[in-house]
Scaffold this active site. Sequence first.
Site, PDB file in Angstrom:
ATOM      1  N   TYR A 152      13.308  -5.091  -7.526  1.00 17.58           N
ATOM      2  CA  TYR A 152      12.141  -5.802  -7.006  1.00 17.58           C
ATOM      3  C   TYR A 152      12.419  -7.309  -6.939  1.00 17.58           C
ATOM      4  O   TYR A 152      12.180  -7.950  -5.911  1.00 17.58           O
ATOM      5  CB  TYR A 152      10.945  -5.506  -7.914  1.00 17.58           C
TER       6      TYR A 152
HETATM    7  N1  NAD Z   1       0.110  -6.765  -7.273  1.00 15.73           N
HETATM    8  C1  NAD Z   1       0.933  -7.697  -7.702  1.00 15.73           C
HETATM    9  O1  NAD Z   1       0.963  -8.030  -8.890  1.00 15.73           O
HETATM   10  C2  NAD Z   1       1.838  -8.408  -6.738  1.00 15.73           C
HETATM   11  C3  NAD Z   1       2.390  -9.653  -7.127  1.00 15.73           C
HETATM   12  C4  NAD Z   1       3.249 -10.299  -6.260  1.00 15.73           C
HETATM   13  C5  NAD Z   1       3.565  -9.733  -5.040  1.00 15.73           C
HETATM   14  N2  NAD Z   1       3.014  -8.532  -4.700  1.00 15.73           N
HETATM   15  C6  NAD Z   1       3.396  -7.967  -3.412  1.00 15.73           C
HETATM   16  O2  NAD Z   1       2.245  -7.826  -2.621  1.00 15.73           O
HETATM   17  C7  NAD Z   1       2.425  -6.765  -1.689  1.00 15.73           C
HETATM   18  C8  NAD Z   1       1.247  -5.823  -1.764  1.00 15.73           C
HETATM   19  O3  NAD Z   1       1.200  -5.245  -3.035  1.00 15.73           O
HETATM   20  P1  NAD Z   1      -0.116  -4.645  -3.711  1.00 15.73           P
HETATM   21  O4  NAD Z   1      -0.164  -5.194  -5.072  1.00 15.73           O
HETATM   22  O5  NAD Z   1      -1.275  -4.812  -2.805  1.00 15.73           O
HETATM   23  O6  NAD Z   1       0.325  -3.127  -3.815  1.00 15.73           O
HETATM   24  P2  NAD Z   1      -0.443  -1.759  -3.471  1.00 15.73           P
HETATM   25  O7  NAD Z   1       0.399  -0.694  -4.063  1.00 15.73           O
HETATM   26  O8  NAD Z   1      -1.880  -1.871  -3.868  1.00 15.73           O
HETATM   27  O9  NAD Z   1      -0.376  -1.699  -1.884  1.00 15.73           O
HETATM   28  C9  NAD Z   1       0.855  -1.569  -1.215  1.00 15.73           C
HETATM   29  C10 NAD Z   1       0.611  -0.894   0.122  1.00 15.73           C
HETATM   30  O10 NAD Z   1       1.872  -0.766   0.784  1.00 15.73           O
HETATM   31  C11 NAD Z   1       1.944   0.557   1.321  1.00 15.73           C
HETATM   32  N3  NAD Z   1       3.344   0.953   1.454  1.00 15.73           N
HETATM   33  C12 NAD Z   1       4.225   1.220   0.459  1.00 15.73           C
HETATM   34  N4  NAD Z   1       5.410   1.594   0.982  1.00 15.73           N
HETATM   35  C13 NAD Z   1       5.274   1.576   2.324  1.00 15.73           C
HETATM   36  C14 NAD Z   1       6.128   1.860   3.413  1.00 15.73           C
HETATM   37  N5  NAD Z   1       7.393   2.295   3.215  1.00 15.73           N
HETATM   38  N6  NAD Z   1       5.660   1.723   4.673  1.00 15.73           N
HETATM   39  C15 NAD Z   1       4.381   1.317   4.883  1.00 15.73           C
HETATM   40  N7  NAD Z   1       3.517   1.046   3.890  1.00 15.73           N
HETATM   41  C16 NAD Z   1       3.963   1.160   2.630  1.00 15.73           C
HETATM   42  C17 NAD Z   1       1.168   1.426   0.349  1.00 15.73           C
HETATM   43  O11 NAD Z   1       0.746   2.652   0.937  1.00 15.73           O
HETATM   44  C18 NAD Z   1       0.011   0.515  -0.030  1.00 15.73           C
HETATM   45  O12 NAD Z   1      -1.097   0.672   0.841  1.00 15.73           O
HETATM   46  C19 NAD Z   1       3.759  -6.100  -2.075  1.00 15.73           C
HETATM   47  O13 NAD Z   1       4.775  -6.583  -1.231  1.00 15.73           O
HETATM   48  C20 NAD Z   1       3.972  -6.573  -3.492  1.00 15.73           C
HETATM   49  O14 NAD Z   1       5.302  -6.568  -3.842  1.00 15.73           O
HETATM   50  C21 NAD Z   1       2.161  -7.865  -5.516  1.00 15.73           C
END
Ligand code: NAD
Length: 245
Positions: A152
Amino acid sequence: MGGELSKRNAVITGGARGIGLAIARRFHEEGGRVCVWDRDPSPVEESKEASVALALSVDVADEASVAAAYDATIQRFGQIDILVNNAGVNGPTVPFWEYAVADWDRVQAVDLKGVFLCSRAVAPAMRVRGSGRIIHVSSVVGKTGGPNAIAYCAAKAGVIGLTKSMAMELVKDGVLVNAIAPAMAETDLLAEMSPDYIAEVKSRMPMGRLCAVEEIADVAAWIASPRCSFTTGQVFDVSGGRAQY
Ligand SMILES: NC(=O)c1ccc[n+]([C@@H]2O[C@H](COP(=O)([O-])OP(=O)(O)OC[C@H]3O[C@@H](n4cnc5c(N)ncnc54)[C@H](O)[C@@H]3O)[C@@H](O)[C@H]2O)c1
């Protein structure tokens, strides 16, 4: 509807839940028309979510799936003005010497290759029109690194590299490319993390709390708007003081 994104069409990958859904709602408030590309779009399909005009089942790590989604979106929207590369997976939280190679491949495929594939599909028409916004959702650990999430952290650092290189390649075409680096927010992404990992990250938050998804969506809305006009290749911090640069 008025607003800063009035008449703008946005694709948000991974927009069916979490941060992507918050961005979809914020863009909709600003008058934008949102298409979600998600591996599981069921939460926002067909009138379940007023902010989402179109929801497509897409695997961002699969070139053919992205190409089909691009065609379907153009058929319905005519053009894409904004792309938010938000889809992501976390992978397990274990030391790197125990990290399964299959997990490494899965995380790189979605979090890094997916950003490349979606940008590669959408950028050519933006270049022709001479305008567009591409926003990548990286992470604070893409800047700082972090223990026990090797794939990641590496993928999110890679996304920052993509941001800078894409911004340079598109700067003469009126297409701005920026990234957001949030700290931990309470979403389904945490499901792959161990309780110890989550507790350790929380203990390092200078503001003593996690990030709210709306705080990330606000920054995304500003970057996507015409008010962001002279900034490209940058990483916008939403880490509550955790990142020092
Ligand atoms: N939640 C955190 O703490 C956090 C912190 C920093 C960055 N992020 C980043 O933010 C972004 C969103 O994360 P989140 O926390 O909302 O996660 P989440 O799991 O709530 O949502 C992620 C979404 O991406 C979709 N997804 C996963 N793999 C996929 C694929 N191969 N093709 C299409 N869709 C796909 C899932 O179905 C889901 O709807 C990510 O890139 C994550 O790395 C999250």
